[in-house]
Design an enzyme around this catalytic site. Structure first.
Site, PDB file in Angstrom:
ATOM      1  N   GLU A  54       8.554-121.706 113.562  1.00  0.00           N
ATOM      2  CA  GLU A  54       8.797-121.638 111.906  1.00  0.00           C
ATOM      3  C   GLU A  54       7.329-121.560 110.792  1.00  0.00           C
ATOM      4  O   GLU A  54       7.267-122.597 110.585  1.00  0.00           O
ATOM      5  CB  GLU A  54       9.569-121.982 110.713  1.00  0.00           C
ATOM      6  N   ASN A 101      19.288-125.220 115.942  1.00  0.00           N
ATOM      7  CA  ASN A 101      18.252-125.095 115.336  1.00  0.00           C
ATOM      8  C   ASN A 101      18.148-126.954 113.698  1.00  0.00           C
ATOM      9  O   ASN A 101      19.434-126.954 112.949  1.00  0.00           O
ATOM     10  CB  ASN A 101      18.519-124.081 113.484  1.00  0.00           C
ATOM     11  N   GLU A 102      17.013-127.371 114.084  1.00  0.00           N
ATOM     12  CA  GLU A 102      16.686-128.862 113.127  1.00  0.00           C
ATOM     13  C   GLU A 102      17.523-129.918 113.618  1.00  0.00           C
ATOM     14  O   GLU A 102      18.323-129.580 112.157  1.00  0.00           O
ATOM     15  CB  GLU A 102      16.194-127.988 111.862  1.00  0.00           C
ATOM     16  N   CYS A 153      30.751-131.820 113.539  1.00  0.00           N
ATOM     17  CA  CYS A 153      30.002-133.619 114.167  1.00  0.00           C
ATOM     18  C   CYS A 153      29.832-133.292 115.230  1.00  0.00           C
ATOM     19  O   CYS A 153      30.711-132.870 116.236  1.00  0.00           O
ATOM     20  CB  CYS A 153      32.117-134.451 114.016  1.00  0.00           C
ATOM     21  N   TRP A 163      15.583-121.376  97.505  1.00  0.00           N
ATOM     22  CA  TRP A 163      17.200-121.416  97.739  1.00  0.00           C
ATOM     23  C   TRP A 163      17.936-120.698  96.199  1.00  0.00           C
ATOM     24  O   TRP A 163      18.003-119.168  96.255  1.00  0.00           O
ATOM     25  CB  TRP A 163      17.404-122.062  98.248  1.00  0.00           C
ATOM     26  N   ARG A 202      25.597-124.232 106.971  1.00  0.00           N
ATOM     27  CA  ARG A 202      25.661-124.416 108.545  1.00  0.00           C
ATOM     28  C   ARG A 202      25.215-126.434 108.447  1.00  0.00           C
ATOM     29  O   ARG A 202      25.298-127.430 107.413  1.00  0.00           O
ATOM     30  CB  ARG A 202      23.949-123.553 108.605  1.00  0.00           C
TER      31      ARG A 202
HETATM   32  C1  GAL Z   1      14.434-123.901 107.906  1.00  0.00           C
HETATM   33  C2  GAL Z   1      15.188-123.233 108.628  1.00  0.00           C
HETATM   34  C3  GAL Z   1      15.203-121.932 108.975  1.00  0.00           C
HETATM   35  C4  GAL Z   1      15.446-121.489 107.058  1.00  0.00           C
HETATM   36  C5  GAL Z   1      14.178-121.934 106.533  1.00  0.00           C
HETATM   37  C6  GAL Z   1      13.902-121.467 105.451  1.00  0.00           C
HETATM   38  O1  GAL Z   1      13.937-125.177 107.956  1.00  0.00           O
HETATM   39  O2  GAL Z   1      15.304-123.851 110.160  1.00  0.00           O
HETATM   40  O3  GAL Z   1      15.979-121.207 109.494  1.00  0.00           O
HETATM   41  O4  GAL Z   1      16.191-122.225 106.181  1.00  0.00           O
HETATM   42  O5  GAL Z   1      13.637-123.664 106.501  1.00  0.00           O
HETATM   43  O6  GAL Z   1      15.314-121.991 104.155  1.00  0.00           O
END
Ligand code: GAL
Length: 707
Positions: free
Chosen positions: A341, A184-185, A150, A349, A146
């Site tokens: 979050e 996202n981030e 660019c 992971w 993800r």
């Molecule tokens: C964050 C991200 C989430 C998820 C989480 C756990 O950085 O915004 O989508 O991936 O990490 O990996």
């Protein structure tokens, strides 16, 4: 097409490519500081990140029931669901999300929707492979993962506009959707393709009055890298020995950070114009340093933070977590923010990244975020995924949906939220100490990392922890922050300094402030070029000391004697200070410069400047420096807290809300200055508070006594 038409076509395409994304959209301005509690209908946000698209629809109602039972009133949805919302180019399907919202809203749960651009669909990348970013080696990433796009790619910009516009149109009047999280981030990957090179050249052209001025500023005469045309300017891509001009590399960092902000603003402008009553945020990564959050956050209404304290393996990690929280708050003028979050389980992971934490600690971390100015907690994620990269990343529930101890902990805190909301409403973090983070210096140290064990952020943590152990709140400042409210500003290794920042700090000291600088301050100008002044350059007069000798230490340990007449280990770097007007605080203990000054204090105007020429691994060294700075600033430091205990305060006028947080499995005693009232029980607490293992105590001033 004849030649003229072809020429015109290319000019139009080039203009399209080089136009900033935001130029195609109505310009809008963020809302004034948003009261997040009011925004969520008077409730402190207590939520979960929920992925209805990952689960059979028959589970949704049960999920919503369990959420409601745990006190959950908020969800974030859809931030990776592009392929389910736009199933083929221009073909949209919102029906499933409408149904999910109906179920959740029916249980008193309101939503923020994520614009799903962090994960472009496979069909989009297949049709426009040039959307994928290109790495330093010039290799385009292939489809997968993800955040792989660019930021300047015109096909991606067009696709972003299409999905964001469609979502805004569909949800603009939806009462259960209160706002947007963009992407996202944001912040990686930097891209090195031809479109980005052209965009960088355009950025340089806008920054420098002429090519001549750029050549001058970067000192391109070195190795004869002088550019004769804007189109010759490279990106800091992979080249022999991986060395580029530090000036070019620093401008590339700034360019990439600006591009991230422009992309955020591009989406914000669409959303704000179409859905003016909804608020806009972006979820960010605390200490992450590839972007300058203080610049980026000018595009959004409020800041959100993804808070994963389990990553902090460093000594006293609760300080590390606290610093990240304070940085997030400081990145938008100290406004209260949201945890989008919050850690709810073990991370992993491909493999598990940390062991499980005692379950009570998740609650302590969530309270820590509130203590540092969060006005809401949203846990990542409701339930651990069965699929994909994050099977090992634990949410509140496991895949079996059993109400496990993490759920019980979240639900316990959910029951506490009404009292906590009443206590926190309208309150803010107020600090006398500011810690200056310089994005330019951080980037410059990435480009040229001094010595192998140098770590800019470690110094931030060392100074930060010293003040926090003495019960002082600390704000994180950026060069653009207002410095006027602070008594002490600590600016470790302020390496790259422009004239405006130097002048701001001079005024701060002249007007009575106490400034703490450390080694390698004032070395470079705004172009990452070394000053011709005697070090510490623009701070030499302020510090009342000159540096004619310094010693980068790769392996050797030094000692410093003082402050407070102790002997401390020292490492990383040794500036040998020659006081001009300053007083010596500490001297080196070994070698050819033994006896020479390692730290000094100077009176300047109405203020004081402390210059620390080295770094020590000893927390006590920093406690002594903090005490010296507090003495200069006429601040009273409180009794040092026991190891593993934090005290943080929010204020609302005369009202104080004090958080006592115990991160350890042992009980600790903390003495306070008076009796306080326990927010959760309503009872009066004695001055000596005994905190049980992993206990949280939220206290407030007792109601005023009658006459
Ligand atoms: C964050 C991200 C989430 C998820 C989480 C756990 O950085 O915004 O989508 O991936 O990490 O990996």
């Amino acid at each position: 097409m004849n030649n003229k038409l072809i020429g015109g076509f290319f000019v139009a395409v080039a203009a399209f490519i080089l136009m900033p994304a935001s130029a195609w959209t109505q310009q809008t301005a963020p809302k004034p500081p948003l009261d997040l509690i009011q925004w969520n209908d008077g409730k402190l946000i207590y939520g979960v990140d929920y992925y209805p698209e990952h689960w059979d629809e028959s589970q949704w109602a049960k999920d919503a029931e369990m959420m409601q039972a745990a006190g959950i009133n908020f969800v974030r949805l859809a931030e990776f669901a592009w392929v389910k919302l736009e199933t083929a180019e221009g073909r949209f399907d919102f029906a499933w999300l409408d149904r999910a919202l109906k179920v959740l809203n029916g249980h008193g749960i309101r939503a923020v929707l994520g614009t799903p651009t962090a994960s472009p669909p496979a069909w989009l990348m297949a049709k426009y492979p040039d959307i994928a970013a290109t790495n330093e080696e010039g290799i385009r990433y292939r489809y997968g993962s993800r955040r792989n796009y660019c930021l300047h790619n015109p096909n991606f910009i067009a696709a972003t506009r299409r999905i964001v516009t469609a979502m805004a149109e569909h949800y603009k009047n939806h009462p259960g959707v209160i706002g947007w999280q963009i992407d996202n981030e944001l912040g990686d990957p930097p891209c090195y393709d031809a479109v980005c090179q052209a965009a960088f050249q355009k950025w340089c052209k806008a920054k420098y009055p002429s090519l001549e001025a750029l050549n001058q500023a970067w000192g391109t005469i070195f190795w004869g890298h002088t550019y004769g045309a804007w189109s010759e300017i490279p990106l800091p891509w992979n080249t022999l020995f991986q060395v580029h001009s530090p000036s070019l590399a620093l401008d590339y960092h700034r360019f990439f950070s600006d591009a991230s902000r422009d992309y955020l603003k591009f989406q914000a402008d669409i959303l704000r114009a179409m859905t003016p009553d909804k608020s806009i945020t972006h979820n960010e990564m605390g200490m992450f340093d590839q972007v300058d959050y203080s610049q980026m956050n000018t595009a959004i209404d409020f800041v959100s933070f993804d808070n994963y304290p389990m990553f902090n393996k460093d000594y006293a990690s609760y300080f590390q977590a606290g610093l990240a929280l304070d940085l997030m708050r400081g990145s938008k003028a100290n406004q209260n923010f949201l945890i989008m979050e919050e850690q709810a389980g073990m991370p992993g992971w491909k493999s598990y990244w940390a062991g499980n934490a005692p379950v009570a600690l998740y609650r302590v971390w969530a309270y820590q975020a509130l203590a540092h100015g969060a006005d809401g907690i949203c846990y990542f994620r409701w339930r651990t995924s069965r699929y994909g990269t994050e099977q090992y990343w634990h949410g509140i529930l496991d895949q079996d949906s059993y109400p496990n101890p993490r759920y019980a902990t979240v639900a316990r805190m959910g029951q506490e939220m009404p009292q906590v909301t009443a206590a926190l409403r309208g309150s803010k973090v107020v600090s006398a100490v500011g810690l200056l983070v310089s994005p330019d210096s951080r980037w410059a140290f990435h480009i040229q990392p001094l010595v192998k064990n140098f770590d800019y952020d470690r110094q931030l943590r060392l100074y930060y922890a010293a003040f926090r152990r003495a019960r002082m709140n600390v704000d994180v400042l950026f060069p653009s922050s207002d410095f006027s409210a602070y008594k002490i500003i600590v600016a470790p290794s302020l390496f790259v300094v422009d004239k405006a920042l130097a002048a701001k700090l001079v005024t701060f000291v002249q007007e009575g402030g106490t400034l703490v600088l450390s080694y390698r301050s004032g070395v470079k100008d705004a172009h990452n070029v070394v000053t011709q002044q005697t070090l510490p350059g623009p701070f030499a007069e302020l510090a009342g000391a000159a540096i004619h000798e310094y010693d980068p230490q790769v392996d050797q340990e030094q000692t410093v004697v003082g402050p407070g007449y102790s002997r401390f280990p020292a490492q990383v770097w040794f500036d040998v200070l020659e006081p001009t007007t300053a007083q010596v605080l500490a001297t080196y203990g070994k070698g050819s410069y033994a006896g020479k000054a390692a730290a000094t204090a100077n009176t300047y105007g109405n203020g004081t400047v402390i210059y620390v020429g080295t770094e020590s691994p000893s927390p006590v060294f920093y406690e002594r420096l903090a005490a010296r700075a507090a003495q200069a600033a006429k601040l009273r430091l409180a009794e040092t807290l026991p190891e593993g205990v934090e005290l943080a305060v929010r204020e609302n006028g005369d009202k104080k809300i004090i958080f006592l947080l115990n991160y350890t499995e042992n009980a600790h005693e903390v003495s306070l200055d008076q009796d306080y009232q326990n927010v959760l029980t309503g009872k009066t607490e004695p001055q000596k508070v005994v905190l049980g293992p992993f206990e949280v105590r939220v206290l407030t001033n007792p109601p005023p006594q009658g006459p």
